[in-house]
Motif scaffolding. Structure first.
Motif, PDB file in Angstrom:
ATOM      1  N   ALA A  22      49.980  36.997  25.073  1.00 20.87           N
ATOM      2  CA  ALA A  22      49.180  37.522  26.179  1.00 20.87           C
ATOM      3  C   ALA A  22      48.404  38.760  25.785  1.00 20.87           C
ATOM      4  CB  ALA A  22      50.094  37.857  27.356  1.00 20.87           C
ATOM      5  N   THR A  23      47.443  39.088  26.634  1.00 18.85           N
ATOM      6  CA  THR A  23      46.744  40.363  26.540  1.00 18.85           C
ATOM      7  C   THR A  23      47.549  41.369  27.363  1.00 18.85           C
ATOM      8  OG1 THR A  23      45.444  39.994  28.531  1.00 18.85           O
ATOM      9  CG2 THR A  23      44.514  39.168  26.438  1.00 18.85           C
ATOM     10  N   PRO A  24      47.313  42.657  27.167  1.00 20.82           N
ATOM     11  CA  PRO A  24      47.977  43.646  28.009  1.00 20.82           C
ATOM     12  C   PRO A  24      47.676  43.418  29.505  1.00 20.82           C
ATOM     13  CG  PRO A  24      47.036  44.721  26.100  1.00 20.82           C
ATOM     14  CD  PRO A  24      46.547  43.300  26.076  1.00 20.82           C
ATOM     15  N   GLU A  25      46.452  43.018  29.831  1.00 21.57           N
ATOM     16  CA  GLU A  25      46.094  42.772  31.232  1.00 21.57           C
ATOM     17  C   GLU A  25      46.915  41.622  31.818  1.00 21.57           C
ATOM     18  OE1 GLU A  25      42.221  40.875  32.676  1.00 21.57           O
ATOM     19  OE2 GLU A  25      41.899  43.011  33.107  1.00 21.57           O
ATOM     20  N   GLN A  26      47.136  40.558  31.042  1.00 21.44           N
ATOM     21  CA  GLN A  26      47.946  39.434  31.514  1.00 21.44           C
ATOM     22  C   GLN A  26      49.409  39.858  31.696  1.00 21.44           C
ATOM     23  OE1 GLN A  26      46.808  36.839  28.257  1.00 21.44           O
ATOM     24  NE2 GLN A  26      45.800  35.435  29.698  1.00 21.44           N
ATOM     25  N   ALA A  27      49.915  40.646  30.764  1.00 18.76           N
ATOM     26  CA  ALA A  27      51.294  41.121  30.878  1.00 18.76           C
ATOM     27  C   ALA A  27      51.451  41.994  32.126  1.00 18.76           C
ATOM     28  CB  ALA A  27      51.694  41.886  29.617  1.00 18.76           C
ATOM     29  N   LEU A  28      50.488  42.881  32.364  1.00 16.09           N
ATOM     30  CA  LEU A  28      50.537  43.750  33.540  1.00 16.09           C
ATOM     31  C   LEU A  28      50.435  42.932  34.828  1.00 16.09           C
ATOM     32  CD1 LEU A  28      50.784  46.638  34.556  1.00 16.09           C
ATOM     33  CD2 LEU A  28      48.287  46.824  34.379  1.00 16.09           C
TER      34      LEU A  28
ATOM     35  N   LEU B 187      49.107  49.571  47.586  1.00 19.89           N
ATOM     36  CA  LEU B 187      49.004  48.119  47.780  1.00 19.89           C
ATOM     37  C   LEU B 187      47.798  47.555  47.039  1.00 19.89           C
ATOM     38  CD1 LEU B 187      49.748  47.270  51.529  1.00 19.89           C
ATOM     39  CD2 LEU B 187      50.895  46.362  49.509  1.00 19.89           C
ATOM     40  N   ALA B 188      46.662  48.219  47.153  1.00 18.26           N
ATOM     41  CA  ALA B 188      45.441  47.737  46.497  1.00 18.26           C
ATOM     42  C   ALA B 188      45.601  47.732  44.980  1.00 18.26           C
ATOM     43  CB  ALA B 188      44.246  48.595  46.910  1.00 18.26           C
ATOM     44  N   VAL B 189      46.190  48.778  44.418  1.00 17.13           N
ATOM     45  CA  VAL B 189      46.376  48.860  42.968  1.00 17.13           C
ATOM     46  C   VAL B 189      47.273  47.716  42.490  1.00 17.13           C
ATOM     47  CG1 VAL B 189      47.450  50.235  41.117  1.00 17.13           C
ATOM     48  CG2 VAL B 189      45.931  51.333  42.781  1.00 17.13           C
ATOM     49  N   MET B 190      48.401  47.513  43.173  1.00 21.12           N
ATOM     50  CA  MET B 190      49.320  46.459  42.753  1.00 21.12           C
ATOM     51  C   MET B 190      48.696  45.075  42.948  1.00 21.12           C
ATOM     52  SD  MET B 190      53.165  45.472  43.893  1.00 21.12           S
ATOM     53  CE  MET B 190      52.573  44.690  45.383  1.00 21.12           C
ATOM     54  N   ASN B 191      48.089  44.835  44.109  1.00 16.21           N
ATOM     55  CA  ASN B 191      47.503  43.524  44.380  1.00 16.21           C
ATOM     56  C   ASN B 191      46.333  43.213  43.453  1.00 16.21           C
ATOM     57  OD1 ASN B 191      49.302  42.684  46.348  1.00 16.21           O
ATOM     58  ND2 ASN B 191      48.153  43.703  47.983  1.00 16.21           N
ATOM     59  N   ASN B 192      45.535  44.210  43.107  1.00 15.49           N
ATOM     60  CA  ASN B 192      44.435  43.984  42.154  1.00 15.49           C
ATOM     61  C   ASN B 192      44.975  43.557  40.788  1.00 15.49           C
ATOM     62  OD1 ASN B 192      42.406  44.488  43.990  1.00 15.49           O
ATOM     63  ND2 ASN B 192      42.211  46.652  43.426  1.00 15.49           N
ATOM     64  N   ALA B 193      46.055  44.173  40.361  1.00 20.89           N
ATOM     65  CA  ALA B 193      46.665  43.778  39.083  1.00 20.89           C
ATOM     66  C   ALA B 193      47.240  42.362  39.188  1.00 20.89           C
ATOM     67  CB  ALA B 193      47.752  44.771  38.684  1.00 20.89           C
ATOM     68  N   ALA B 194      47.870  42.042  40.310  1.00 12.46           N
ATOM     69  CA  ALA B 194      48.483  40.718  40.495  1.00 12.46           C
ATOM     70  C   ALA B 194      47.428  39.610  40.552  1.00 12.46           C
ATOM     71  CB  ALA B 194      49.338  40.704  41.760  1.00 12.46           C
ATOM     72  N   ARG B 195      46.211  39.944  40.978  1.00 14.41           N
ATOM     73  CA  ARG B 195      45.122  38.959  41.066  1.00 14.41           C
ATOM     74  C   ARG B 195      44.622  38.483  39.709  1.00 14.41           C
ATOM     75  NH1 ARG B 195      43.015  42.323  44.949  1.00 14.41           N
ATOM     76  NH2 ARG B 195      43.534  41.491  46.968  1.00 14.41           N
ATOM     77  N   ARG B 196      44.817  39.273  38.698  1.00 17.03           N
ATOM     78  CA  ARG B 196      44.327  38.921  37.354  1.00 17.03           C
ATOM     79  C   ARG B 196      45.156  37.758  36.791  1.00 17.03           C
ATOM     80  NH1 ARG B 196      40.219  42.456  37.183  1.00 17.03           N
ATOM     81  NH2 ARG B 196      40.739  44.596  37.599  1.00 17.03           N
TER      82      ARG B 196
END
Length: 187
Positions: A111-117, A86-95
Motif C-alpha cells: 500500500a501507499t501511506p494514504e491507503q494505510a491511513l 469528524l471531517a478529518v477522519m471521514n475524509n481519510a476513510a473516503r480514500r
C-alpha cells in the motif's frame, strides 16, 4: 521512553491514537519521522509493505490520529463529536484503503501511506459505530491516555496493559502501603 510500537488496545484505530503517549504530561511522539510511521503500519499488520512515507504523510497521519483520539474520548464522555475531527477522519476513510491480494504463498497487502491511513480511519469508523463502543475504557494509570477494548471476564480490566501500566501502578500502591505500615511503627 521506549521507541517500540505497542499494540495493546484491541483495535488498530485505538493503537494508532495511542502513538502520542502521555498526553497529560510529557507527551511522547511516536511518529517522529516518516520511517517511524511506516514501521507502525507494518508492525500493526495493516500492511505487509508500504511505499516510504514523506513528511507530508506524517502530518496527515498525525491529523487523523488526533481526530480519532478526539472522537474516541468524546464517545467515552458521552459528548457530541467535534465537526472538524469528524471531517478529518471521514475524509481519510473516503480514500482508497489497503487492498489485500491472494498470492501463491498467502495474503499480501502492498500500500501507499494514504491507503494505510485510510484503512486506519475505516477501523475508527467501524469501532465508533459498532458493538465494541461499550467495551472501550481509558487506562487507569493517570499518566497514560490509551483507550482500549476491555474483553476481560466481567469487564474488570483496569489498565491498557500489565507490563506498561498495571505493574507500575501495582508496585507504587504496594510501596505506599508499606510506607504507611512502617511510619506508625517509627513513632
Amino acid at each position: 521512553m521506549n521507541l517500540d510500537h505497542v499494540f495493546l488496545c484491541g483495535n488498530p484505530a485505538l493503537d494508532f491514537a495511542a502513538t502520542l503517549r502521555a498526553r497529560r504530561s510529557t507527551r511522547f511522539e511516536m511518529f517522529a519521522s516518516p520511517d517511524r510511521l511506516d514501521a507502525w503500519y507494518l508492525e500493526s499488520g495493516i500492511v505487509d509493505a508500504v511505499t516510504p512515507s514523506r513528511e507530508a504523510d506524517v502530518e496527515q497521519a498525525v491529523a487523523v490520529r488526533e481526530a480519532v483520539y478526539e472522537l474516541v474520548t468524546a464517545r467515552l464522555a458521552g459528548e457530541t463529536y467535534d465537526k472538524t475531527a469528524l471531517a478529518v477522519m471521514n475524509n481519510a476513510a473516503r480514500r482508497s484503503p489497503v487492498t489485500p491480494q491472494l498470492t501463491p504463498t498467502g495474503r499480501w497487502s502492498d500500500a501507499t501511506p494514504e491507503q494505510a491511513l485510510s484503512t486506519v480511519a475505516r477501523h475508527a469508523v467501524e469501532l465508533l459505530s459498532g458493538p465494541d463502543v461499550p467495551l472501550m475504557k481509558e487506562c487507569g494509570n493517570p499518566e497514560c491516555t490509551r483507550v482500549y477494548i476491555d474483553r476481560s471476564r466481567g469487564m474488570r480490566r483496569q489498565w491498557c496493559g500489565m507490563e506498561s501500566c498495571g505493574n507500575r501502578l501495582k508496585a507504587a500502591a504496594y510501596r505506599a502501603r508499606r510506607k504507611q505500615v512502617e511510619e506508625p511503627a517509627a513513632h
